[in-house]
Write an enzyme that holds these catalytic residues in place. Structure first.
Site, short mmCIF file in Angstrom:
data_model
loop_
_atom_site.label_atom_id
_atom_site.label_comp_id
_atom_site.label_asym_id
_atom_site.label_seq_id
_atom_site.Cartn_x
_atom_site.Cartn_y
_atom_site.Cartn_z
N GLU A 178 57.74 -84.62 68.41
CA GLU A 178 59.14 -84.82 68.00
C GLU A 178 59.42 -86.31 67.83
O GLU A 178 59.20 -87.08 68.78
CB GLU A 178 60.07 -84.19 69.05
N LYS A 184 66.29 -79.06 78.16
CA LYS A 184 65.20 -79.23 77.18
C LYS A 184 65.00 -80.72 76.92
O LYS A 184 63.87 -81.20 76.81
CB LYS A 184 65.52 -78.48 75.89
N ASP A 189 49.17 -79.22 82.94
CA ASP A 189 49.57 -77.90 82.46
C ASP A 189 51.07 -77.91 82.18
O ASP A 189 51.89 -77.76 83.08
CB ASP A 189 49.20 -76.88 83.55
N HIS A 247 68.15 -89.53 64.90
CA HIS A 247 67.12 -88.55 64.55
C HIS A 247 66.75 -88.64 63.08
O HIS A 247 65.58 -88.61 62.73
CB HIS A 247 67.64 -87.13 64.84
#
Ligand code: NAD
Length: 447
Positions: free
Chosen positions: A95, A275, A291, A388
């Protein structure tokens, strides 16, 4: 679908390719080429999977039926100060805005707020043996004897871990419902995540548990909850440094607190809020070969610990400063599994200054907090889309065919035009190239 079919089975009517057992027996390149030929894929798409021979071989060692590797970009969020030490944080992520945001917030908090402080638990993991229809939970005396037996039983499997200063830390027996009983064993796994050790230990005591507590053992497995292995990060930033755009520091700090309250009250917002935290945590986990699924499962479960899914962060304004805090369960290893096995993870660990597992968890908590501060500041400030889209412009430029210095030139023009689409990128690239050739012609003319 036919089982044990030959690898040359033709595509079925839906177009999916049926891969037989011989597919697994092929080499990495043979599998890749077989799929590519059947799918009609060629060029960059195929080359990207196996460009490096060592990594291709490594992929085959690491997973079953490998066809190559997925090269995710790795960058470094520089300029964090954590517990008084400078830390540069490697992050592997696809991202565009993640590393830029972490760098901005991490260095702002470090320069203007004195950096982050952390507290970490000992690296203790838990595994369960589940018993069905066990006797009622025995009294303290019997439980103590059972615990002593388990300790003796685990001496051998935990010999190396004991020598490192880790090892068995005790057990609990709890009723899960009217039929199920959980025997929870706790093991300090030092610098490893510890999944394999915990699973081995739990499996080795399942019969003993059923024998001493009654009932039938259904399964034995580590818990990814890792809620005894948390790391906490904090920062204190004088409000004047929270100012952004037209909003002054007081206003911004108050709005950041309000944003956190929204995430505590409305789980739809909490999911996205958390998130954003995981953007930082998972990118560091991936860069170090940890992991990511285990860490993410643990953190989201932790967000429900008081019965409702809510924000993992806390903010308050006190004494003229914004105080941020984040506590997360972080079963991150600095050895074990792919950590320090994959060469890119070894590089990432060196960038971090070769931390032990507790230090790595502390750094991850700081990156998560910085990431959240950056996202929430943008959200309650000018909004996140401006930043963004500026980064997205780089991708559009690449897709249009820009390479090298052309990328920044095209991306700048796309941003200035506020038109973030393929057509604009094509047009801007043509403009940049036309200008370049005019310049060249001019230079040649003057020689
Ligand atoms: P591992 O099996 O590689 O064990 C760690 C190794 O590191 C051991 O051999 C240990 O002797 C060695 N070691 C060297 N120095 C050490 C130190 N200072 N401290 C601790 N150990 C040291 O890895 P693991 O941590 O047991 O398991 C992690 C792997 O297991 C990951 O790849 C994970 O994806 C996978 N896994 C996860 C789950 C799950 O999350 N549910 C289940 C099974 C497997």
């Amino acid at each position: 679908m036919k089982k044990n079919s030959s690898v040359l089975t033709p595509p079925n009517e839906t177009g999916a390719i049926v891969l037989g057992t011989s597919f697994r027996r092929m080499s990495v390149r043979e599998r890749r080429d077989y799929l590519a030929a059947r799918l009609g894929v060629s060029g960059q798409e195929v080359d990207a999977l196996t460009g490096d021979t060592n990594l291709t071989d490594l992929a085959n060692v690491m997973v079953e039926s490998a066809i190559g590797y997925m090269a995710v970009p790795m960058g470094v969020a520089a300029g964090f100060v954590i517990d008084g030490e400078r830390v540069n944080v490697p992050m592997a992520v696809e991202e565009p805005s993640v590393i830029a945001a972490a760098t901005h917030a991490g260095s702002l908090i470090s320069r203007r707020g004195g950096g982050f402080t952390t507290v970490t638990d000992e690296p203790v993991m838990c595994a369960e043996v589940y018993l069905r229809d066990a006797d009622s939970i025995p009294g303290d005396h019997v439980l103590k004897r059972f615990e002593a037996e388990v300790r003796t039983h685990l001496r051998d499997p935990l010999r190396a871990m004991n020598a490192r200063g880790g090892g068995f830390r005790g057990l609990r027996v709890e009723r899960v419902d009217d039929r199920l009983t959980a025997v929870r064993i706790y093991i300090d796994t030092r610098d490893a995540m510890g999944a394999n050790l915990l699973n081995t230990a739990a499996e080795s005591i399942r019969e003993l548990a059923a024998d001493r507590l009654g009932g039938e053992s259904i399964m034995a497995i580590l818990s990814n909850a890792a809620d005894d292995r948390t790391a906490e990060a904090r920062f204190t930033l004088p409000v004047e440094f929270c100012a952004r755009g037209k909003r002054n520091g007081d206003e911004m700090a108050e709005r950041i607190v309000a944003a956190n309250t929204i995430a505590n009250r409305d789980y739809h917002r909490a999911v996205t809020h958390n998130k954003g935290i995981m953007n930082g945590v998972s990118s560091l986990a991936l860069a170090t070969g940890n992991d990511t699924r285990a860490v993410e499962a643990a953190c989201h479960a932790y967000a429900t610990r008081d019965g409702r899914y809510r924000a993992l962060t806390e903010y308050e304004v006190r004494d003229g400063a914004l105080h941020g805090r984040l506590r997360l369960p972080l079963a991150l290893g600095s050895v074990g599994g792919a950590v320090a096995f994959h060469p890119a993870s070894r590089f990432a660990l060196r960038v971090l200054g070769s931390p032990d597992s507790q230090r790595l968890a502390a750094i991850a908590a700081c990156v998560g907090l910085a990431q959240n501060f950056a996202a929430v500041s943008a959200l309650v400030g000018e909004g996140i889309q401006r930043g963004h889209m500026r980064l997205h412009a780089n991708r559009l430029a690449w897709k249009a065919g820009a390479r090298g210095r052309e990328i920044a030139a095209v991306a700048e023009r796309i941003s200035a035009a506020h038109r973030f689409n393929d057509e604009t990128a094509d047009r801007m690239l043509a403009e940049v190239r036309a200008e370049k050739s005019r310049e060249r012609a001019g230079n040649n003319g003057s020689e």
